[in-house]
Design an enzyme around this catalytic site. Structure first.
Site, PDB file in Angstrom:
ATOM      1  N   TYR A 249      39.931  44.702  34.374  1.00  0.00           N
ATOM      2  CA  TYR A 249      40.137  46.000  35.004  1.00  0.00           C
ATOM      3  C   TYR A 249      39.976  45.878  36.514  1.00  0.00           C
ATOM      4  O   TYR A 249      40.815  46.357  37.286  1.00  0.00           O
ATOM      5  CB  TYR A 249      39.140  47.018  34.446  1.00  0.00           C
ATOM      6  CG  TYR A 249      39.316  48.407  34.997  1.00  0.00           C
ATOM      7  CD1 TYR A 249      40.319  49.236  34.517  1.00  0.00           C
ATOM      8  CD2 TYR A 249      38.470  48.904  35.996  1.00  0.00           C
ATOM      9  CE1 TYR A 249      40.485  50.526  35.021  1.00  0.00           C
ATOM     10  CE2 TYR A 249      38.622  50.180  36.499  1.00  0.00           C
ATOM     11  CZ  TYR A 249      39.629  50.988  36.008  1.00  0.00           C
ATOM     12  OH  TYR A 249      39.795  52.256  36.509  1.00  0.00           O
TER      13      TYR A 249
ATOM     14  N   LYS B  96      42.877  46.470  39.469  1.00  0.00           N
ATOM     15  CA  LYS B  96      42.738  47.430  40.558  1.00  0.00           C
ATOM     16  C   LYS B  96      42.747  46.737  41.920  1.00  0.00           C
ATOM     17  O   LYS B  96      43.193  47.309  42.918  1.00  0.00           O
ATOM     18  CB  LYS B  96      41.469  48.257  40.372  1.00  0.00           C
ATOM     19  CG  LYS B  96      41.540  49.197  39.172  1.00  0.00           C
ATOM     20  CD  LYS B  96      42.713  50.159  39.263  1.00  0.00           C
ATOM     21  CE  LYS B  96      42.705  51.186  38.151  1.00  0.00           C
ATOM     22  NZ  LYS B  96      43.807  52.166  38.251  1.00  0.00           N
TER      23      LYS B  96
END
Length: 257
Positions: A162, A166
């Site tokens: 994750y 990002k």
């Protein structure tokens, strides 16, 4: 009517597409853009939630439409790109809020986990932005807005893929800002702190952790989807024409600690 404020912040006559717009931060932003005057297309996977979000906006007198789509494959992304441009025409504003948060222990991350996360969280924003920004540039106005994460800037509580995805979004934003500079198209990210949304549902079952996260902010509470309304309207409007390649932290001061 305050014509000066309208010149800075009104989105009347603009078209916005918000992925992940049926819940969480995406819904908060879609609501804000629609109430600021933009004809707003909400993109998400679940028909019921899309319909509910659209109905809430239309009942409030806004122009809104929904697209049910899947951003987990290249074909799905392309289908969404086409479908989202149908209700009101090609968008002037693209908000990439859709995301998935797969976080097994680091040694257990699979290639499928990687592919799924990077496709939804990074490839979809790239392909949608590439598709729409050319038209934005031709018209001389465009706003690309990405929802990033603290984990694009610092690793904590098991950032895993994750955080990688990002980080890619932050770099994508800078690349877009460079690519479209001077055309009237800008690209920026909004960086949340801990926000009480369905994406973080599992953490919300731990009251102690929720309280600890709130205590790390300077405001003294965790974020809510509506906290992003003003920042989103600003970045989507004419008043932010000289802001591009920027990460705007909407985190209650969490990142300043």
């Amino acid at each position: 009517m305050n014509t000066y404020l309208d010149s800075l912040f009104s989105l009347s006559g603009r078209v916005a597409v918000v992925t992940g717009g049926s819940s969480g931060i995406g819904r908060g932003i879609a609501t804000a853009l629609a109430k600021a005057g933009a004809a707003t297309v909400i993109v998400a996977r679940g028909r019921d939630r899309v319909d509910a979000a659209v109905r809430e906006l239309t009942d409030a007198g806004c122009r809104a439409a929904g697209v049910v789509g899947d951003l987990s494959t290249r074909a799905g992304i392309q289908a969404v790109a086409d479908a989202a441009a149908e209700p009101f025409g090609e968008p002037d504003i693209l908000v990439n809020s859709a995301g998935i948060n797969i976080r097994p222990p680091y040694p257990e991350i699979t290639e499928d986990d990687w592919d799924a996360t990077m496709t939804v969280n990074a490839l979809a924003p790239f392909l949608l932005g590439q598709r729409y920004a050319a038209g934005m540039a031709e018209r001389g106005y465009g706003r690309l807005i990405h929802i990033s994460s603290q984990q694009a800037h610092r690793a904590f509580v098991g950032s895993g893929i994750y955080g990688v995805s990002k980080g890619a979004v932050e770099s994508l934003m800078r690349s877009e800002a460079e690519a479209w500079g001077g055309t009237g198209v800008t690209s920026n990210t909004l960086v949340p702190g801990f926000v009480l949304t369905p994406l973080n549902a599992r953490l919300q079952d731990d009251p102690e952790k929720i309280s600890a996260l709130a205590a790390r902010t300077m405001i003294g509470r965790n974020g809510l989807p509506e906290d992003f309304a003003g920042a989103a309207v600003f970045l989507a409007g004419s008043g932010s024409a000289y802001v591009t390649g920027h990460s705007l932290f909407v985190d209650g001061g969490l990142s300043a600690h």
